[in-house]
Design a protein around this motif. Structure first.
Motif, mmCIF file in Angstrom:
data_model
loop_
_atom_site.group_PDB
_atom_site.id
_atom_site.type_symbol
_atom_site.label_atom_id
_atom_site.label_comp_id
_atom_site.label_asym_id
_atom_site.label_seq_id
_atom_site.Cartn_x
_atom_site.Cartn_y
_atom_site.Cartn_z
ATOM 1 N N ASN A 1 0.825 -1.210 0.000
ATOM 2 C CA ASN A 1 0.000 0.000 0.000
ATOM 3 C C ASN A 1 0.855 1.255 0.000
ATOM 4 O O ASN A 1 0.544 2.244 -0.681
ATOM 5 C CB ASN A 1 -0.924 -0.013 1.220
ATOM 6 C CG ASN A 1 -1.962 -1.128 1.137
ATOM 7 O OD1 ASN A 1 -2.339 -1.553 0.031
ATOM 8 N ND2 ASN A 1 -2.421 -1.604 2.280
ATOM 9 N N ILE A 2 1.925 1.240 0.759
ATOM 10 C CA ILE A 2 2.805 2.411 0.807
ATOM 11 C C ILE A 2 3.578 2.565 -0.493
ATOM 12 O O ILE A 2 3.870 3.683 -0.938
ATOM 13 C CB ILE A 2 3.758 2.300 2.007
ATOM 14 C CG1 ILE A 2 2.977 2.271 3.319
ATOM 15 C CG2 ILE A 2 4.762 3.442 2.013
ATOM 16 C CD1 ILE A 2 2.179 3.516 3.601
ATOM 17 N N ALA A 3 3.915 1.451 -1.154
ATOM 18 C CA ALA A 3 4.731 1.503 -2.368
ATOM 19 C C ALA A 3 4.045 2.275 -3.483
ATOM 20 O O ALA A 3 4.710 2.946 -4.277
ATOM 21 C CB ALA A 3 5.061 0.079 -2.829
ATOM 22 N N LEU B 1 10.182 -3.646 -8.655
ATOM 23 C CA LEU B 1 9.754 -4.327 -9.874
ATOM 24 C C LEU B 1 10.069 -5.812 -9.817
ATOM 25 O O LEU B 1 9.317 -6.640 -10.330
ATOM 26 C CB LEU B 1 10.431 -3.687 -11.082
ATOM 27 C CG LEU B 1 9.993 -2.266 -11.448
ATOM 28 C CD1 LEU B 1 10.895 -1.702 -12.525
ATOM 29 C CD2 LEU B 1 8.543 -2.233 -11.906
ATOM 30 N N SER B 2 11.188 -6.158 -9.211
ATOM 31 C CA SER B 2 11.592 -7.561 -9.154
ATOM 32 C C SER B 2 10.695 -8.394 -8.252
ATOM 33 O O SER B 2 10.736 -9.622 -8.309
ATOM 34 C CB SER B 2 13.045 -7.665 -8.674
ATOM 35 O OG SER B 2 13.912 -6.984 -9.563
ATOM 36 N N LEU C 1 3.506 -4.437 -7.300
ATOM 37 C CA LEU C 1 3.202 -3.166 -7.951
ATOM 38 C C LEU C 1 2.139 -3.373 -9.008
ATOM 39 O O LEU C 1 2.213 -4.302 -9.814
ATOM 40 C CB LEU C 1 4.461 -2.560 -8.596
ATOM 41 C CG LEU C 1 5.504 -1.933 -7.676
ATOM 42 C CD1 LEU C 1 6.673 -1.413 -8.493
ATOM 43 C CD2 LEU C 1 4.916 -0.810 -6.839
ATOM 44 N N SER C 2 1.171 -2.484 -9.025
ATOM 45 C CA SER C 2 0.140 -2.521 -10.051
ATOM 46 C C SER C 2 0.696 -1.964 -11.356
ATOM 47 O O SER C 2 1.741 -1.303 -11.371
ATOM 48 C CB SER C 2 -1.062 -1.694 -9.600
ATOM 49 O OG SER C 2 -0.684 -0.331 -9.459
ATOM 50 N N SER D 1 3.891 0.463 -11.779
ATOM 51 C CA SER D 1 5.113 -0.025 -12.422
ATOM 52 C C SER D 1 5.506 0.808 -13.628
ATOM 53 O O SER D 1 6.686 0.953 -13.934
ATOM 54 C CB SER D 1 4.933 -1.489 -12.827
ATOM 55 O OG SER D 1 3.859 -1.627 -13.736
ATOM 56 N N VAL D 2 4.523 1.379 -14.329
ATOM 57 C CA VAL D 2 4.865 2.166 -15.512
ATOM 58 C C VAL D 2 5.591 3.449 -15.128
ATOM 59 O O VAL D 2 6.311 4.038 -15.953
ATOM 60 C CB VAL D 2 3.589 2.466 -16.321
ATOM 61 C CG1 VAL D 2 2.754 3.542 -15.640
ATOM 62 C CG2 VAL D 2 3.938 2.894 -17.745
#
Length: 1568
Positions: free
Chosen positions: A1343-1345, A1383-1384, A1390-1391, A1395-1396
């Motif tokens: 959630n924080i990411a 990303l890894s 990540l949604s 991620s984009v």
């Protein structure tokens, strides 16, 4: 009041009284200046006027020289006083400046001793604005002052005697102050012509005498003053008018207008000066004047005016275009060369933009080439001039290229090293230029013409740089051009060698036609280097090229080699030089033939079936001459005894042996035995007598003195191919000579020269030495034989037994076993080799039992040299028997050097070296039967004893502990030894119960660690699990029992080791239920010891105790489930509070110690001879200061923290301080040692951000003995990991609060106000993402990411607008790394929307300067992670993804050009790695042809456009072109047709070459 006034009047009268002596009047002046009781209206002005009046009216005042000196001294003291500096209403007489300048000039000529006072007066006047007006009002007087200052500086720099000049620093200050004032003044002077004339008369002639190639700062300041006059903006029109009149007309004799007369006067002065004794200084100053002329835009940005100035300055140096046949004086060549460098540096040569200027420049510079060719003396500057002209435009030199080559190279023997280097640079530049222009055939034609046009006696010398550039040029030739150049060389050589009938051989005088016999030797050498570098032996060669190559090979054989060799068959007197070059050409032809036979089966059948009738029969590889003729020629060469001929003949014989080994089966190798035996008859080289001989490595330098060294180098270079056909005796001979070379002490050889020692070391360091196991086997045997001889007493009577003691006999017997040559050692460990090793191991066991005390005194330095040689060996690639022999021998040396009978200072180096080798081999060489041969119990007893006896040498004890650790690791990994360990550890446990010394605890710790690692592995067999359980339970029970009362123990090393043993037991106690209760019982006591240790960690010398406490707490946090009964929330908070106190104190120590460490470094540099005692004393002081700082910080922290609620409120702030230390420490350690240069990628070699994240290796610090000196960063690092482990043990609410605070810290507003908060938070994220979270914690992190990714974009956008390299390292790079970690973790973390965002972050990466390599790597990793873990997101944003990848590609092309990497060899490997990373990335992209097919065409188009502007380094190009091929795989025929249509004229040619190579060598056509 009237009385006081009367006294003042009388005081003034006495000042003016001429009857008083001058000294008395000056005393009155001094008193009146400082005394407030003396009242004179406008007193200060009156006193200064009085002093200057004395000097101005010197004759009237009847002042002699001594009186004048007193007056100047008084005036200097008055003007330099603080009172004079503060007064603003004082002014000097207008004539004061004239008096000062005149007195200064007189003092220089005479010896009045006034210079010190005059300099002080001038400095005081110019430093005071109101006083300085006396000079600013008369700037012409300042010219005289600067002229005098120039003379003083000249006298000081030339060490000429000068009286009382005073402090040189005061003179430098005066010069800088005067220049600054003069430059400001001269800008506003209306009459610049008068100033220029004054400058030409007074300043310029004097200043020129000061100039040199490396002027001092003072002279550089004076140059600024001179440039301010000569190049004033008001003179631009005068310069333009003069240059147009003198150089603008065809005759060069135009009328000079009155406006330009003053400039003409200046140039007349320059011509006069250059003809005098100041010629060297003038030649160096004129280019500086030209550079100032350009930089100050005196040419008003008109290229023609700049060129006219170049022409005028060249005319001053003696070059007139109308008289180019007279040449340029040799003494002026340096000036011309430096002028050309300015033209090149400032890019003043116009190629296209202005046709008139370009034509004028081209014509002029071609005339300059003509003048250079008419110059008699050709020095280094002459070659540099040609090099600069080539760099300006190759068309300048091209019409006279043949003459240049003939005059400066072919027909001239260069002797001076400086001249040789300059000629080498010129020739290399010539080759590189024509290679870039793709005009190699033209250059080869000119080169041939130059050699043909040379004199009869010309013997061309080929410099190393030219040959290297020529080789690179040949290797890069396209196949069509290659065959064309081959044909040109063949034709040129054939024209001078007529075909001779075999029955009527011609003499040497008749064989060579034409005016130049020496040209054949030069052509042969060029042809030889062409053949050695030509790339035709490859599967990529087309059929057309293959047919052409075969045709050229046959032509060479029939029309060149056969006639040239036949010439020598009937001659009684050999032409040695011509025969050398003929055999050299044969060698090159044979090399190509041999390679072709491997790739294309060219004459392979002949090699496979041809007969070898004689060792010196070369007809197998060189069939253009019969066997009889080769033998006949060999007899002549042997009879002549010429070293060069013998050396080349040996090379031909080795070439034949390589052909036989390559094409004959192993059963046929016996046919070459005679050849090999004969070849080793040149083993006179083995009888090495002159070890001090050195050789340049060039064939032409092979003499009688260097022939043995050259032959030895030839043998070692070809040993990889000859090794398979060598006999055992031959290998033993080579091994003897290798060791002989390495052990023989030689004198120092010149730099770049080869010696027997350097050649042999180079052989051992070569990569192919790993494949020579049978030879290294012999070398190891010889080495141990030499070591054995060191322990055998000299002059021993053979009839009597050697008295070397029991240990000495064991050692000699051991070394005799491992150096035995009676039976060869087998590659695979057979029973015989195992038996000999067992016998040696038994002797080692006896040595360990007897403690290895020797009665004799061996030569320890010789033994150490043998170990140094072993260190160079590829120890992990040796045969198992050799590895075991080395281990046994090194352990034996370690045993005898550790005995009490050996003085430590004599064997310290040997002990450290043997420990290093043993530790490295035991950790790197696997599956060795060493501990199967050696009794484990004896070994453990010996290592315990060694560790205990090394208490007074901490560094040695640390190395021994590491040796024990890797030994225990190998024991546990060997199943056979592991099964015997339960019986061994029983005795160890008994010893541990009786006494807990450091040695016993160390061995116990390492065995427990390795046993726990094996036992904790999943799915281990019962055969392994049973001994592991037995060993663990035996040792763990004793360790837990001894740890019961640990809470009251001290903080010594043995207690620290016991705590580490408990920590090791904790990792596997869950598998032994009976011990788990004991662990819970003793845990509070150990925890209390850790708590007290952390509280009393002020004794920083006991680092082991502090580290043991930290490791115990970290392990407890990791295994909290096992300790759930004792590790409660309150206990964790108590430890957290204690760790926070440690961190707070150590951070304060670190910041203060960083400031003092810089002073320490400076002190060390200034005083490099500090004794060890002083160093230890300083260390004690430093530790005491650190202890005091820690105490004060601890008291402050302990007073502030009372309850758990208050302890947790600043949780995130504490974390930031904790995790920030690693980055801070690493940056301080690196930035103190370097200077970051913006836009300079070369600094990235030392500034790699990846190094910041690397931890400190505890084991390396222990082995290097740097644990107590580098304890601070290590403790900080371990505290970080401990806190990270404790962090994830808190409950969910506390964990979530921390994450929210971390998100708020990464805010764009903190970039300017609190940058440290941002950087520390980023470091926290890098550590947090490496932890293992629970399911609930993972949800909070995810959630924080999402919000954190948004903050990252804002921060990167703000950083980009205020870009600095430090900002990029501290903010941009950590953000990219955090994003790559996120990303890894995959789609679940990540949604797609989050991620984009990382894709757009790639555009902010700073691909320049010192951040290029880390930024490139970070972006490449992000793109790879996106494509692997978020493929669908990439497909939706394919254009942006390709744009980011293309940015990386173009960055590599830009930074990897030959121009940018020139002289930066340290960056080449990094660029090659970048090219390989691009290949891997594009390989992933190529797997998605449907999604990226329409975008790949733009990548190819941008690549060929970039390559057209920059020439890639060949090594980088080899890695980058396959990446572009991956993009061409995605292009269909429509995309290729589009490229052919839209690309520009110059770019389309590059694309065609690229696409042709792609279709021939890479494109898949359905055939294999």
């Amino acid at each position: 009041m009237s009385k006081m006034k009367i006294e003042s009047i009388s005081y003034y009268v006495r000042l003016k009284d001429k009857s008083l002596p001058v000294s008395d009047r000056l005393k009155l002046v001094r008193y009146a200046w400082i005394a407030n009781q003396v009242f004179i209206p406008n007193k200060e002005q009156v006193l200064i006027d009085l002093l200057f009046g004395l000097l101005i009216n010197r004759k009237r005042e009847q002042l002699n020289d001594s009186d004048a000196t007193l007056v100047w001294q008084c005036l200097s003291d008055v003007l330099k006083s603080p009172k004079a500096q503060q007064l603003t209403g004082i002014f000097l007489r207008p004539s004061s400046s004239q008096v000062l300048v005149s007195a200064l000039a007189e003092s220089i000529v005479g010896s009045h001793g006034n210079l010190k006072h005059l300099i002080g007066c001038c400095l005081a006047i110019m430093s005071t604005p109101n006083l300085a007006e006396v000079f600013t009002a008369k700037p012409e007087e300042m010219v005289g002052l600067l002229s005098s200052l120039c003379q003083i500086v000249k006298m000081l720099e030339t060490n000429r005697p000068i009286d009382n000049v005073g402090d040189p620093a005061e003179l430098c200050t005066l010069v800088s102050t005067a220049v600054e004032l003069f430059v400001k003044t001269v800008k506003t002077i209306p009459n610049q012509n008068q100033m220029l004339k004054k400058c030409c008369d007074m300043l310029l002639p004097v200043f020129v005498q000061l100039w040199s190639s490396n002027p001092s700062p003072t002279v550089t300041h004076l140059d600024q003053a001179l440039a301010a006059i000569l190049l004033h903006r008001d003179q631009s029109k005068s310069y333009e008018a003069y240059l147009k009149a003198k150089q603008g007309s065809d005759t060069g004799e135009g009328h000079v207008t009155n406006k330009a007369k003053i400039v003409e006067t200046m140039f007349d002065t320059l011509r006069t000066l250059i003809k005098g004794e100041n010629n060297p200084q003038m030649c160096q100053y004129l280019p500086v004047f030209y550079r100032h002329f350009i930089l100050q835009d005196c040419h008003t940005s008109k290229p023609l005016i700049a060129h006219h100035m170049m022409m005028e300055l060249s005319s001053v140096l003696g070059f007139n275009p109308g008289q180019s046949d007279t040449g340029i004086p040799a003494e002026n060549l340096k000036g011309v060369n430096q002028l050309l460098n300015v033209v090149l540096e400032q890019e003043l040569y116009i190629l296209v933009s202005d046709e008139n200027v370009s034509t004028t420049q081209l014509k002029y510079y071609r005339q300059l080439v003509d003048a250079l060719l008419h110059s008699e003396c050709m020095l280094a500057d002459w070659y540099s001039c040609i090099t600069s002209l080539l760099q300006l435009n190759h068309q300048i030199v091209e019409p006279r290229l043949t003459d240049v080559l003939m005059k400066c190279w072919i027909q001239r023997a260069v002797v001076s090293p400086e001249d040789i280097s300059a000629m080498d640079t010129m020739l290399a530049t010539m080759v590189t230029t024509y290679s870039k222009l793709r005009q190699v055939p033209k250059f080869i034609s000119r080169l041939q013409a130059a050699m043909v046009g040379g004199t009869d006696q010309s013997l061309v010398s080929f410099p190393a740089g030219f040959l290297a550039s020529f080789g690179e040029m040949v290797q890069s030739l396209p196949q069509g051009v290659l065959t064309e150049v081959w044909g040109l060389l063949t034709k040129a050589l054939t024209s001078h060698i007529p075909n001779s009938s075999p029955s009527e051989p011609q003499s040497s005088d008749q064989a060579i036609s034409g005016p130049n016999k020496g040209s054949v030797q030069g052509l042969c050498t060029i042809f030889f280097h062409f053949l050695m570098n030509v790339k035709v032996a490859d599967y990529n060669i087309t059929d057309v090229t293959w047919a052409s190559v075969c045709e050229h090979m046959v032509t060479m054989e029939t029309e060149i080699l056969r006639p040239m060799i036949k010439e020598f068959s009937g001659e009684k007197k050999l032409d040695l030089s011509r025969l050398v070059h003929t055999l050299l050409l044969s060698l090159g032809w044979g090399e190509v033939c041999l390679l072709l036979s491997f790739y294309k089966q060219f004459r392979a059948s002949n090699f496979q079936s041809g007969l070898v009738s004689h060792p010196n029969d070369l007809s197998l590889l060189h069939p253009y001459m019969e066997t009889f003729d080769w033998l006949k020629l060999h007899k002549k060469i042997v009879k002549k005894g010429e070293p060069q001929l013998l050396y080349i003949w040996d090379m031909l014989v080795i070439q034949k042996v390589r052909a036989l080994v390559l094409h004959r089966k192993q059963s046929d190798w016996a046919s070459v035995s005679e050849t090999i035996a004969k070849l080793f008859n040149f083993s006179d080289a083995f009888i090495i007598t002159e070890m001090d001989t050195y050789w340049s490595g060039k064939m032409e330098h092979v003499t009688k003195e260097t022939h043995a060294l050259a032959s030895w180098s030839l043998l070692l270079d070809n040993l990889a191919s000859l090794n398979c056909v060598l006999s055992e005796q031959q290998r033993r001979d080579i091994a003897d000579r290798v060791v002989q070379c390495l052990l023989t002490t030689t004198t120092h050889s010149p730099e770049g020269m080869m010696t027997f020692l350097s050649v042999t070391w180079q052989f051992l360091e070569s990569p192919f030495v790993c494949d020579l196991g049978n030879l290294l086997n012999k070398v190891i045997t010889v080495l141990w034989k030499h070591c054995r001889d060191c322990f055998v007493p000299e002059n021993v009577n053979k009839t009597k037994k050697m008295r070397v003691g029991k240990s000495g006999e064991c050692l000699i017997t051991l070394l005799t076993e491992i150096c035995s040559v009676e039976t060869p050692w087998a590659q695979d460990m057979n029973s015989e080799s195992l038996g000999r090793l067992t016998a040696a191991a038994n002797q080692l066991q006896k040595l360990m039992s007897s403690r290895g005390q020797l009665s004799a005194k061996p030569d320890w330095s010789h033994v150490e040299t043998c170990c140094q040689i072993l260190k160079k060996f590829p120890l992990d690639e040796l045969w198992p028997c050799d590895q075991t022999r080395i281990l046994i021998g090194l352990f034996a040396i370690q045993v005898v050097t550790s005995s009490s009978g050996v003085l430590p200072e004599k064997v310290t180096g040997l002990q450290n070296l043997s420990l290093e080798l043993l530790t490295g081999m035991l950790s790197g060489c696997v599956k060795l039967p060493f501990y199967q041969l050696v009794d484990v119990q004896s070994f453990l007893t010996w290592i315990e004893h060694c560790i205990n006896t090394a208490a007074q040498w901490p560094e040695r004890r640390g190395r021994l502990q590491l040796l024990a650790e890797v030994s225990c690791q190998m024991m546990v990994q060997e199943n056979t030894v592991l099964k015997r360990l339960p019986g061994v550890v029983k005795q160890l446990g008994t010893s541990l119960e009786k006494q807990s010394d450091v040695g016993t605890l160390s061995v116990t710790l390492y065995i427990l660690q390795e046993i726990c690692k094996v036992w904790n592995q999943p799915k281990i067999s019962d055969a392994i699990q049973s001994p592991c359980r037995q060993v663990f339970e035996c040792l763990a029970e004793i360790v837990l029992k001894k740890s019961g009362d640990l809470g009251q123990s001290s903080h010594s090393d043995d207690v620290a080791l016991l705590v580490r043993c408990v920590t090791a037991v904790m990792t596997s106690v869950h598998q032994a239920q009976s011990l788990q209760v004991s662990m819970e019982q003793i845990w509070p006591g150990v925890a209390r010891w850790c708590h007290e240790n952390l509280q009393s960690y002020l004794d920083v010398t006991n680092v082991q105790a502090l580290l043991s406490a930290l490791w115990f707490l970290k392990t407890s946090a990791r295994f909290q489930l096992v300790l759930s009964g004792v590790l409660q929330q309150g206990t964790k908070l108590d430890f957290w509070n204690r760790l926070v106190q440690v961190i707070a104190s150590l951070l304060d120590v670190q910041s203060k110690h960083a400031a003092t460490s810089q002073f320490g470094v400076c002190g060390q540099d200034s005083d490099a001879h500090v004794s060890k005692k002083d160093e230890k004393r300083e260390n004690r002081k430093r530790k005491a200061n650190e202890t005091n700082l820690i105490k004060s910080k601890t008291q402050k922290v302990s007073c502030d923290e009372d309850d758990s609620v208050k302890r947790m409120k600043d949780f995130s702030l504490i974390l930031r301080d904790v995790f920030y230390i690693s980055d801070t420490q690493q940056r301080e350690n690196t930035q103190d040692k370097r200077t970051l240069v913006s836009k300079d990628i070369s600094s990235s070699v030392n500034v790699s951000y990846s190094n910041v994240n690397q931890g400190i290796d505890y084991r390396q610090l222990v082995f290097d003995g740097r644990l107590h000196s580098n304890w601070l960063p290590l403790v900080l690092q371990q505290t970080q990991t401990t806190l990270a482990a404790i962090l994830v043990t808190f409950d969910l609410d506390q964990f979530t609060d921390i994450l929210c605070q971390l998100e708020r810290d990464v805010h764009p507003g903190n970039i300017q106000h609190d940058l440290q908060k941002v950087t520390t938070t980023l470091y926290i994220w890098r550590n947090l993402l490496r932890q293992e979270f629970t399911v609930e914690q993972s949800k909070s992190v995810r959630n924080i990411a999402r919000n954190l990714m948004l903050n990252f974009q804002c921060v990167l956008s703000k950083v980009q607008h205020s870009f600095t390299e430090s900002m990029a390292r501290e903010v941009t790079m950590p953000i990219l790394q955090v994003q790559q970690q996120m990303l890894s973790l995959g789609k679940g973390f990540l949604s797609p929307q989050s991620s984009v965002l990382s894709l757009y972050s790639c555009t902010y990466a700073p691909l320049e300067g010192s951040t290029f390599f880390p930024a490139f790597q970070a972006v490449c990793h992000i793109l790879t992670a996106l494509l692997v873990y978020h493929t669908d997101t990439v497909f939706l944003n394919a254009p942006t993804f390709i744009k980011a990848a293309k940015r990386l590609l173009l960055a590599v092309v830009d930074h990897a050009s030959q121009e940018r990497l020139a002289g930066k060899t340290e960056l080449v490997d990094g660029m090659v790695n970048c090219a390989f990373q691009m290949d891997r990335l594009f390989s992933l992209i190529a797997t998605h042809k449907l999604e990226f097919g329409k975008l790949a065409v733009y990548v190819v188009a941008d690549y060929v456009t970039a390559v057209q502007k920059a020439t890639l380094l060949p090594s980088v190009k080899r890695g980058l072109v396959p990446a572009v091929y991956k993009m061409l795989d995605l292009c269909d025929r429509h995309a290729v047709a589009q490229l052919h249509t839209v690309l520009g004229h110059g770019v389309i040619e590059i694309f065609r070459l690229l696409y042709n190579d792609y279709t021939k060598f890479h494109k898949y056509t359905g055939k294999i």
